[in-house]
Design a protein around this motif. Structure first.
Motif, mmCIF file in Angstrom:
data_model
loop_
_atom_site.group_PDB
_atom_site.id
_atom_site.type_symbol
_atom_site.label_atom_id
_atom_site.label_comp_id
_atom_site.label_asym_id
_atom_site.label_seq_id
_atom_site.Cartn_x
_atom_site.Cartn_y
_atom_site.Cartn_z
ATOM 1 N N GLU A 276 97.162 133.089 7.178
ATOM 2 C CA GLU A 276 97.710 132.378 8.336
ATOM 3 C C GLU A 276 98.581 133.300 9.180
ATOM 4 O O GLU A 276 98.578 133.223 10.407
ATOM 5 C CB GLU A 276 98.496 131.148 7.883
ATOM 6 N N SER B 19 96.242 135.466 11.267
ATOM 7 C CA SER B 19 95.677 134.702 12.372
ATOM 8 C C SER B 19 96.716 134.423 13.462
ATOM 9 O O SER B 19 96.453 134.603 14.650
ATOM 10 C CB SER B 19 95.113 133.387 11.831
ATOM 11 N N SER B 20 97.898 133.976 13.053
ATOM 12 C CA SER B 20 98.953 133.646 14.008
ATOM 13 C C SER B 20 99.401 134.866 14.807
ATOM 14 O O SER B 20 99.580 134.798 16.022
ATOM 15 C CB SER B 20 100.148 133.042 13.262
ATOM 16 N N VAL C 279 105.088 130.680 10.659
ATOM 17 C CA VAL C 279 104.096 130.247 9.677
ATOM 18 C C VAL C 279 104.807 129.605 8.491
ATOM 19 O O VAL C 279 105.698 130.224 7.901
ATOM 20 C CB VAL C 279 103.230 131.443 9.211
ATOM 21 N N GLU D 181 96.838 132.216 1.233
ATOM 22 C CA GLU D 181 96.720 131.317 2.388
ATOM 23 C C GLU D 181 97.791 131.626 3.436
ATOM 24 O O GLU D 181 97.511 131.650 4.640
ATOM 25 C CB GLU D 181 96.821 129.854 1.954
ATOM 26 N N VAL D 182 99.018 131.844 2.979
ATOM 27 C CA VAL D 182 100.103 132.170 3.907
ATOM 28 C C VAL D 182 99.821 133.504 4.591
ATOM 29 O O VAL D 182 99.973 133.634 5.813
ATOM 30 C CB VAL D 182 101.473 132.197 3.190
ATOM 31 N N HIS E 6 104.168 128.212 -2.255
ATOM 32 C CA HIS E 6 103.089 128.368 -1.290
ATOM 33 C C HIS E 6 102.039 129.320 -1.856
ATOM 34 O O HIS E 6 102.360 130.232 -2.608
ATOM 35 C CB HIS E 6 103.628 128.911 0.036
#
Length: 158
Positions: free
Chosen positions: A118, A121-122, A57, A114-115, A110
Motif C-alpha cells: 500500500e 502504491s500510495s 497509509v 500489505e502495508v 498489521h
C-alpha cells in the motif's frame, strides 16, 4: 411554473450588473507556446511528498531506520529543530523519472506485506499526480515494528 422562473431570471440580473459578471468570469488565455525556461524539482520535494503519502497509509507508525529515529529523538530532546519531513526517504530524479527508497516502521497487528504494498502504491500515485513525474520504482524497507504501548518517547529511551 416556467413562466415564474422566466420572470424571476429577468428580474434578478439588472442590465448594469450583467456586463460586469461577463467581464470577470472568463480569464484571459495566455499562450506559453513560445515561452522558454526550465522547471526544476528538487529531490527534497519528492521526498516530502513521499513521506506524507506513506504516513497516510494505515499501519505505518513512523519513517526512517533505527539510527535516523535515534538521531531525531536526540534532536527533539535538546530542542534542536523539529523532525525532518523527509526522514527515511531518498529520491533520485533523472530525466523526469523518479526512483524512491523509503524505510518505514509498521504498527504491530498489521500485515507487513500489505502495508508495504500500500505504501508503494500510495507513494507512486501521489508523486505522479502532484509532481507529474513518472515513478519507475518505489523500494520499501520495513525496519521495525512498533509494539502496543510503545511510543516515540519509549523508543528513544531504549
Amino acid at each position: 411554473m416556467t413562466d415564474v422562473a422566466y420572470e424571476h431570471q429577468n428580474e434578478t440580473p439588472s442590465e448594469e450588473e450583467a456586463p460586469v459578471a461577463e467581464e470577470s468570469a472568463p480569464a484571459p488565455q495566455i499562450s506559453v507556446a513560445g515561452l522558454k525556461g526550465k522547471i526544476t524539482v528538487a529531490d527534497e520535494v519528492v521526498e516530502k511528498v513521499t513521506a506524507l503519502a506513506a504516513m497516510q497509509v494505515p499501519g505505518v507508525a513512523d519513517l526512517g531506520g533505527d539510527l535516523a529515529r535515534a538521531f531525531e529523538s536526540v534532536r527533539d530532546r535538546i530542542g534542536f529543530g523539529s523532525k525532518r519531513a523527509n526522514q527515511g526517504v531518498k529520491a533520485e530524479i533523472q530525466d523526469g523519472m523518479v526512483a524512491i527508497d523509503i524505510t518505514i516502521v509498521i504498527l504491530y497487528g498489521h500485515v507487513v506485506m500489505e502495508v508495504a504494498a500500500e505504501v508503494q502504491s500510495s507513494v507512486a500515485t501521489s508523486v505522479a499526480q502532484m509532481l507529474g513525474m513518472e515513478v519507475v520504482e518505489v523500494n520499501v524497507t520495513v525496519d521495525d515494528v512498533r509494539l502496543p504501548g510503545e511510543g516515540k518517547t519509549d523508543e528513544a529511551a531504549a
